[in-house]
Design an enzyme around this catalytic site. Sequence first.
Site, short mmCIF file in Angstrom:
data_model
loop_
_atom_site.label_atom_id
_atom_site.label_comp_id
_atom_site.label_asym_id
_atom_site.label_seq_id
_atom_site.Cartn_x
_atom_site.Cartn_y
_atom_site.Cartn_z
N LYS A 53 26.73 -48.02 -8.26
CA LYS A 53 27.85 -48.65 -8.97
C LYS A 53 28.89 -47.61 -9.36
CE LYS A 53 24.95 -52.44 -10.62
NZ LYS A 53 24.27 -53.16 -11.70
N GLN A 97 22.43 -51.90 -17.65
CA GLN A 97 21.55 -52.15 -16.50
C GLN A 97 20.25 -52.78 -16.96
OE1 GLN A 97 22.47 -51.85 -13.33
NE2 GLN A 97 20.50 -52.51 -12.54
N ASP A 120 29.47 -58.01 -16.68
CA ASP A 120 28.30 -58.59 -16.02
C ASP A 120 28.17 -60.09 -16.31
OD1 ASP A 120 26.53 -57.37 -14.27
OD2 ASP A 120 25.72 -56.04 -15.81
N1 GUN Z 1 19.62 -55.85 -12.73
C1 GUN Z 1 19.52 -56.60 -11.61
N2 GUN Z 1 20.72 -57.16 -11.31
C2 GUN Z 1 21.58 -56.74 -12.25
C3 GUN Z 1 22.96 -56.98 -12.47
O1 GUN Z 1 23.66 -57.70 -11.75
N3 GUN Z 1 23.48 -56.37 -13.57
C4 GUN Z 1 22.76 -55.59 -14.38
N4 GUN Z 1 23.36 -55.07 -15.43
N5 GUN Z 1 21.48 -55.37 -14.22
C5 GUN Z 1 20.90 -55.93 -13.15
#
Ligand code: GUN
Length: 288
Positions: A53, A97, A120
């Site tokens: 990311k 995350q 998110d």
């Molecule tokens: N863990 C698995 N998918 C995601 C996501 O789309 N965002 C975040 N923050 N954590 C995740």
Amino acid sequence: MGAKIIDGKQVAASIRQRLKEEVAELAKKGVTPGLATVLVGEDPASQVYVRMKEKACGEIGIISKGIRPPADIPQEELIAQLEELNRDPAIHGILVQLPLPKHLNTAEVLKHVSPEKDVDGFHPLNLGKLLSAKYWDELPKFVPCTPAGVIKLIDSTGVEIEGKQAVVVGRSIIVGKPVAMLLLARQATVTMCHSRTKDLGAVTREADILVVAAGVPRLIKGEMIKPGAVVIDVGVNRLEEGLVGDVDFDQAKEVAGYLTPVPGGVGPMTITMLLANTVRAAREAAGL
Ligand code: GUN
């Protein structure tokens, strides 16, 4: 008949190119989008995702600020760090995350990300707005990234969503539930399946659009797919033989009309939607 393979990398690349141009335009107006990436602890898979990311941010001109609290951080301290990021004008988006270490209450932590910086789409206010939206134009500013990417991939096929039978396998808050709400807002008839569904194949065989996010390697066999269906595989399962999805790719490609590969399907789209949400947050914070 062979399914057309949906190239997530290509769809993602064209969106990222547009975002890069938008970031360059914002820079001329003195705005540089900033994303805080909060990774608690040292889970290796999460470290890989967060690194990807951050790299993607750098490639289009978003500044990322890595926050790396230790795995045993007390909840109040983590919340205090989030509140600080909420106040920081250089930060437009905050990503926490998931999964978080067990001693932390995920829902409680996510409540402390400002809804304006919730790139998110996991804040209860944004999730509630998603649930309230009857039609596409009523969606919240931020919707969860993987579900948003799934819709973009379906749209990339040119197949109309409205009026179709859509089946979602998996009921997580990260993928299954929001995907179902997005498909509903696009006027599909939506059925949700999960681990307790009886005769899964009987349901999935009715699907014109099948989205699978169950976390079970190769759960969906060829005979569980309606011929010609659009099949979106959100699964990422690390097996000894490598990365495999929740759909048996070799079987599905003989039956489906369109199919996403793993890797190279949904994955690149998740990150792309995060970038899109961050650019939007920065633009709107600047009143542009
Ligand atoms: N863990 C698995 N998918 C995601 C996501 O789309 N965002 C975040 N923050 N954590 C995740």
